[in-house]
Write a protein that holds these residues in place. Structure first.
Motif, PDB file in Angstrom:
ATOM      1  N   LEU A 165       0.810  -1.255   0.035  1.00  0.00           N
ATOM      2  CA  LEU A 165       0.012   0.071   0.269  1.00  0.00           C
ATOM      3  C   LEU A 165       1.062   1.654   0.384  1.00  0.00           C
ATOM      4  O   LEU A 165       0.478   1.997  -0.795  1.00  0.00           O
ATOM      5  N   ALA A 166       2.273   1.273   0.584  1.00  0.00           N
ATOM      6  CA  ALA A 166       2.773   2.070   1.011  1.00  0.00           C
ATOM      7  C   ALA A 166       3.486   3.033  -0.424  1.00  0.00           C
ATOM      8  O   ALA A 166       3.688   4.057  -0.359  1.00  0.00           O
ATOM      9  N   SER A 167       3.127   1.993  -1.224  1.00  0.00           N
ATOM     10  CA  SER A 167       4.490   1.845  -1.883  1.00  0.00           C
ATOM     11  C   SER A 167       3.563   3.041  -3.536  1.00  0.00           C
ATOM     12  O   SER A 167       3.826   3.153  -5.028  1.00  0.00           O
ATOM     13  N   HIS A 168       2.353   3.000  -3.046  1.00  0.00           N
ATOM     14  CA  HIS A 168       1.647   3.420  -4.098  1.00  0.00           C
ATOM     15  C   HIS A 168       0.994   5.126  -3.438  1.00  0.00           C
ATOM     16  O   HIS A 168       0.641   5.198  -2.197  1.00  0.00           O
ATOM     17  N   PRO A 169       0.742   5.564  -4.704  1.00  0.00           N
ATOM     18  CA  PRO A 169      -0.464   7.221  -3.573  1.00  0.00           C
ATOM     19  C   PRO A 169      -1.571   6.754  -2.681  1.00  0.00           C
ATOM     20  O   PRO A 169      -1.940   6.174  -3.925  1.00  0.00           O
ATOM     21  N   LEU A 170      -1.672   7.474  -2.092  1.00  0.00           N
ATOM     22  CA  LEU A 170      -3.123   7.253  -1.199  1.00  0.00           C
ATOM     23  C   LEU A 170      -3.660   8.788  -1.184  1.00  0.00           C
ATOM     24  O   LEU A 170      -3.590   9.443  -0.941  1.00  0.00           O
ATOM     25  N   VAL A 171      -5.387   8.150  -0.693  1.00  0.00           N
ATOM     26  CA  VAL A 171      -6.394   9.359  -0.769  1.00  0.00           C
ATOM     27  C   VAL A 171      -7.130   8.309  -0.049  1.00  0.00           C
ATOM     28  O   VAL A 171      -7.321   7.555   0.196  1.00  0.00           O
ATOM     29  N   THR A 172      -6.970   9.033   1.113  1.00  0.00           N
ATOM     30  CA  THR A 172      -7.873   9.651   2.744  1.00  0.00           C
ATOM     31  C   THR A 172      -8.850  10.094   3.137  1.00  0.00           C
ATOM     32  O   THR A 172      -8.734  11.244   2.938  1.00  0.00           O
ATOM     33  N   ALA A 224      -1.048   2.506  11.343  1.00  0.00           N
ATOM     34  CA  ALA A 224      -0.794   1.629  11.522  1.00  0.00           C
ATOM     35  C   ALA A 224       1.298   1.275  10.380  1.00  0.00           C
ATOM     36  O   ALA A 224       1.958   0.563  10.654  1.00  0.00           O
ATOM     37  N   PHE A 225       1.253   2.002   9.700  1.00  0.00           N
ATOM     38  CA  PHE A 225       2.298   2.575   8.452  1.00  0.00           C
ATOM     39  C   PHE A 225       3.314   3.076   9.697  1.00  0.00           C
ATOM     40  O   PHE A 225       4.773   2.492   9.360  1.00  0.00           O
ATOM     41  N   THR A 226       3.336   3.739  11.109  1.00  0.00           N
ATOM     42  CA  THR A 226       4.516   3.833  11.784  1.00  0.00           C
ATOM     43  C   THR A 226       4.612   2.985  12.396  1.00  0.00           C
ATOM     44  O   THR A 226       5.961   2.697  12.178  1.00  0.00           O
ATOM     45  N   ASP A 227       3.569   1.576  12.974  1.00  0.00           N
ATOM     46  CA  ASP A 227       4.417   1.241  13.116  1.00  0.00           C
ATOM     47  C   ASP A 227       5.758  -0.524  12.525  1.00  0.00           C
ATOM     48  O   ASP A 227       5.951  -1.137  13.197  1.00  0.00           O
ATOM     49  N   GLU A 228       4.994  -0.200  11.304  1.00  0.00           N
ATOM     50  CA  GLU A 228       6.194  -0.888  10.322  1.00  0.00           C
ATOM     51  C   GLU A 228       6.870  -0.368  10.121  1.00  0.00           C
ATOM     52  O   GLU A 228       7.266  -0.693   8.392  1.00  0.00           O
ATOM     53  N   GLY A 229       7.251   1.450  10.587  1.00  0.00           N
ATOM     54  CA  GLY A 229       8.264   2.095   9.881  1.00  0.00           C
ATOM     55  C   GLY A 229       8.350   1.862   8.532  1.00  0.00           C
ATOM     56  O   GLY A 229       9.132   2.560   7.474  1.00  0.00           O
ATOM     57  N   LEU A 230       6.893   2.552   8.196  1.00  0.00           N
ATOM     58  CA  LEU A 230       7.052   3.010   6.511  1.00  0.00           C
ATOM     59  C   LEU A 230       5.938   5.067   6.940  1.00  0.00           C
ATOM     60  O   LEU A 230       5.035   5.233   7.417  1.00  0.00           O
ATOM     61  N   GLU A 231       6.623   5.081   5.222  1.00  0.00           N
ATOM     62  CA  GLU A 231       6.002   6.466   5.053  1.00  0.00           C
ATOM     63  C   GLU A 231       5.686   6.485   3.987  1.00  0.00           C
ATOM     64  O   GLU A 231       5.451   6.953   3.113  1.00  0.00           O
ATOM     65  N   PRO A 232       4.039   6.426   4.273  1.00  0.00           N
ATOM     66  CA  PRO A 232       2.890   6.518   2.960  1.00  0.00           C
ATOM     67  C   PRO A 232       2.956   7.469   2.416  1.00  0.00           C
ATOM     68  O   PRO A 232       2.550   9.071   3.071  1.00  0.00           O
TER      69      PRO A 232
END
Length: 325
Positions: free
Chosen positions: A189-196, A210-218
């Motif tokens: 999911l983080a590899s795609h631009p997000l609309v939310t 959820a993203f922060t816990d996985e060390g991801l920056e969407p």
């Protein structure tokens, strides 16, 4: 000191010190309001509002306290009226609700439809806003019920009760590559631009956590408070949408695919709350039970006996299996 004068200062304070707008909302004259405020100030020997010429510029320190007390008095008067109405006509009155777009658009329609059919003489008023606006409206008595998911710390002056849990869905056009992924992951999911949703709306904090816990920056490229707006921009190809599952309709959204994201983000809880000390009329109890069947009159009474002590209220609902949407 007259009750009308207290109402005038309260309303002026909540119309950004605009006496003209206050007069319009109360169906009275601007000079009449100004005169009554001056008479009250003369009686008190204290200015409630500071002035520049004929214009009100700010609330004085003493005025802040007086207006707060006036609000309490007006709420008690309204409570007395409700008690009288409950005994004179149990099926006639008003009910005001403040909530977010998602609740108003997707969760409440069947509840409200059934309620209006059962209580045709009850006037129902709905106000939409941010969690902060919703909390303020409920705390100052502008509405009877607040229904919200986010920012529970804003609702400390209210008795908040859990109603149901809900999950999220990822929405994409039917031709999107995510429809071919066997198992959706946060990394994918983080590899795609997000609309939310805008932060502070409809469980957005759970998504960010959820993203922060996985060390991801969407890469969130677009946010909105309205799920329908989010879907519109997903259709335009702006990005992958993340919305409440209840906001996806297989019929009206048939051009989109909804991918289950309940394993990726923790479920959120929608709560209903009201101001401590509120006199609840019979139809108010009925509305709550229609919205959340476990909120029976006995359960709400049990909650009210806790006097707003949040820990005790949460423990009370630990025994309740909330519906999941």
């Amino acid at each position: 000191m007259k009750l009308q004068q207290l109402r005038y200062i309260w309303e002026v304070a909540h119309h950004d010190l605009n006496v003209s707008a206050t007069a319009q909302s109360l169906f009275t004259s601007q000079p009449g309001i100004s005169k009554q405020i001056r008479l009250l100030e003369d009686e008190l020997g204290l200015e409630v509002f500071a002035r520049s010429g004929k214009h009100l510029t700010r609330i004085t320190p003493g005025g802040e306290i007086i207006i707060r007390e006036a609000g309490e008095i007006l709420r008690r008067v309204e409570g007395i009226k409700r008690i009288a109405q409950e005994f004179s006509n149990q099926r006639k009155g008003d009910l005001s609700i403040a909530t977010t777009h998602t609740q108003a658009r997707y969760a409440l329609p069947p509840v409200i439809q059934g309620f209006i059919e059962a209580y045709p003489d009850v006037s129902l008023h709905m106000h939409q806003g941010t969690p902060m606006q919703i909390a303020e409206m409920a705390a100052n008595g502008a509405v009877d019920f607040a229904i919200a998911t986010e920012a529970m710390e804003l609702f400390k002056d209210l008795i908040m009760m859990p109603c149901y849990r809900w999950n999220r869905a990822v929405i994409v056009p039917r031709s999107h590559p995510l429809t071919q992924v066997s198992k959706l992951t946060l990394k994918e999911l983080a590899s795609h631009p997000l609309v939310t949703y805008v932060f502070g709306f409809t469980g957005r904090s759970k998504l960010d956590e959820a993203f922060t816990d996985e060390g991801l920056e969407p890469k969130v490229v677009f946010t909105a408070a309205d799920a329908d707006v989010i879907k519109t921009y997903v259709r335009l190809g702006l990005g992958v949408g993340i919305i409440a599952s209840m906001a996806y309709d297989p019929e009206t959204d048939s051009d989109l695919v909804a991918l289950d994201a309940s394993d990726l983000f923790g479920s959120s809880i929608t709560r209903l709350g009201f101001r401590k000390g509120t006199f609840l009329r019979g139809y108010m109890y009925d509305f709550m039970e229609r919205f959340a069947p476990h909120l029976t009159r006995d359960m709400v009474g049990e909650v009210m006996s806790r006097q707003g002590r949040r820990q005790e209220i949460e423990e009370l609902f630990e025994k309740v299996e909330l519906p999941v949407y």
